[in-house]
Scaffold this active site. Structure first.
Site, PDB file in Angstrom:
ATOM      1  N   HIS A 151       0.869  -1.182   0.000  1.00  5.28           N
ATOM      2  CA  HIS A 151       0.000   0.000   0.000  1.00  5.28           C
ATOM      3  C   HIS A 151       0.916   1.247   0.000  1.00  5.28           C
ATOM      4  CE1 HIS A 151      -2.438   3.152   1.899  1.00  5.28           C
ATOM      5  NE2 HIS A 151      -3.474   2.537   1.369  1.00  5.28           N
ATOM      6  N   VAL A 160       1.417   3.840   1.723  1.00  6.29           N
ATOM      7  CA  VAL A 160       2.098   4.346   2.934  1.00  6.29           C
ATOM      8  C   VAL A 160       3.153   3.370   3.460  1.00  6.29           C
ATOM      9  CG1 VAL A 160       0.167   5.799   3.693  1.00  6.29           C
ATOM     10  CG2 VAL A 160       0.354   3.457   4.569  1.00  6.29           C
ATOM     11  N   LYS A 161       3.203   2.168   2.922  1.00  8.21           N
ATOM     12  CA  LYS A 161       4.150   1.160   3.419  1.00  8.21           C
ATOM     13  C   LYS A 161       5.546   1.401   2.832  1.00  8.21           C
ATOM     14  CE  LYS A 161       0.791  -0.526   5.794  1.00  8.21           C
ATOM     15  NZ  LYS A 161      -0.218  -1.503   5.407  1.00  8.21           N
ATOM     16  N   HIS A 162       6.501   0.508   3.151  1.00  6.54           N
ATOM     17  CA  HIS A 162       7.904   0.811   2.808  1.00  6.54           C
ATOM     18  C   HIS A 162       8.169   0.945   1.320  1.00  6.54           C
ATOM     19  CE1 HIS A 162       8.267  -0.464   6.963  1.00  6.54           C
ATOM     20  NE2 HIS A 162       9.329   0.297   6.995  1.00  6.54           N
TER      21      HIS A 162
END
Ligand SMILES: *Cc1c(COP(=O)(O)O)cnc(C)c1O
Length: 402
Positions: free
Chosen positions: A193, A195-197
């Site tokens: 997603h 916002v993930k790394h």
């Protein structure tokens, strides 16, 4: 007065909202997606294999299976672990709803263990007290990027023959006792997603070292279908495929996989940037009595998806007031998470407040500050400035004007 909080009509610390997280996409990323678009396969093609191999190699796992999103990946892992009607799976309430919903999808029952008051990760002693003959698996979540206590969780899992499905949506690039997250649990899930790394728009993966799980995951993401002649149950025509169980269409596209492979090359530099901002935050907040900064246990190497502060001490307002004051300063603070068992859907199914008192208390006091690789030193300085400004007001004696 220059220090009047924006929420009371003063000037905000910044003019535009700084989000708590966001993707970093560069020209290389864009070029790889365009190249995939112009290639022969835009789904189920070579970009998927390459991304899966890249991920498996990065974390040090034998296999990786990509999915349309992290939630689908968790669903597949529950299926591969054999979770079915009436089975119980123990997880943490301090997580995104997907960590528990995936158990419901398979007909199982999520059971919430309380968290450790320092790390906010699932507390091993709480897990053991909830085990029944129907318990089949544990889904620990590496909250904010810090791995849970796997030495103890593994000991419990071995003792009661439970499968460990690690929800590492926050922890790509993290380490536990010298091993990369993704290499040691029965199955580990990562999410892509934005916002993930690293991101693929939407996307997820399961890594595993177990060939049986791998084969089930591969079939689950494509309707339960196999085309492997060696696996056909009924030998018929060579053009036929067999659907052997009820799977889903949970496939990722090659466009997404191409983006993922390009992003993966930058993962280490993204994590390094997150760590640098965490260090700056820790130093800035160290002397502030009413703010608890994240506790890191020895042996864990967090990749810091989130930076969660906890308010303590007597304040003139509640977390809600502090949160709203920071938002008014244009700092895009957030709260991770409202305990899952207190969500209306779960409440309506018999889960009650009081089941996990530590998680419920922690929830009342936490705020996530902006943290992402694309933020600048000025952005981070704005966050610190806003936190100090807002806390100075709320720490002042009741009755005093801030
Ligand atoms: C993001 C996230 C998920 C789900 O991932 P999606 O790719 O959004 O489906 C699951 N668990 C946790 C803890 C997450 O943060």
């Amino acid at each position: 007065m220059g220090d009047t909080l924006a929420i009371f009509g003063g000037d905000p610390v910044r003019d535009t909202l700084l989000p708590y997280g966001r993707q970093s996409i560069d020209d290389q990323d864009i070029e790889s997606v365009v190249a995939a678009l112009q290639s022969d396969y835009i789904t189920t093609g070579p970009e998927i294999d390459a991304f899966e191999k890249g991920l498996a190699d990065y974390v040090g796992a034998s296999y990786a299976v990509a999915f349309s999103n992290g939630t689908a990946a968790l669903h597949a892992a529950c299926f591969a672990a054999g979770i079915t009607n009436g089975d119980e799976v123990i997880t943490t309430p301090l997580t995104f709803v997907a960590s528990a919903n995936c158990v419901l999808y398979t007909g199982g029952k999520p059971v919430f263990a309380d968290v450790n008051p320092k790390t906010y990760n699932i507390e091993p002693s709480s897990i053991e007290s909830l085990i029944t003959p129907r318990t089949k698996a544990i889904i620990p979540v590496d909250f904010t990027g810090q791995p849970a206590d796997y030495d103890q969780i593994k000991a419990i899992a071995d003792k009661y023959r439970l499968v460990i499905i690690e929800d590492a949506a926050h922890a790509l690039g993290a380490g536990y006792k010298g091993k990369k997250v993704g290499s040691y649990s029965d199955m580990t899930m990562f999410s892509f997603h934005p916002v993930k790394h690293i991101t693929t728009g939407e996307g997820g993966v399961i890594t595993t070292n177990n060939r049986k799980y791998y084969e089930k995951l591969m079939m689950f993401r494509t309707h339960g279908i196999t085309r492997d002649p060696a696996k056909l149950l009924e030998k018929r025509h060579p053009w036929e495929y067999e659907m052997q169980f009820l799977g889903f269409n949970y496939r990722m596209t090659d466009l997404q996989a191409a983006l993922g492979s390009s992003q993966l090359k930058k993962l280490d530099s993204f994590v390094a940037k997150r760590k640098a901002y965490v260090k700056a935050y820790n130093q800035s907040f160290r002397k502030m009595e009413n703010i608890l900064t994240p506790t890191q246990l020895p042996g864990t190497d967090s990749s810091y998806h989130l930076y969660v502060i906890r308010l303590s001490g007597p304040l003139k307002g509640l977390r809600k007031e502090v949160f709203e004051a920071l938002r008014a300063e244009n700092i895009g603070v957030n709260v991770h998470y409202m305990p899952v068992h207190t969500q209306p859907y779960y409440k309506n199914r018999g889960y009650t407040k009081g089941m996990c008192p530590v998680a419920e208390k922690v929830y009342e006091q936490i705020i996530s500050l902006p943290l992402f690789p694309g933020m600048t030193d000025e952005d981070a300085a704005d966050v610190v400035k806003a936190v100090k400004k807002v806390m100075a007001y709320y720490e002042a004696d009741a009755g005093g004007e801030g």
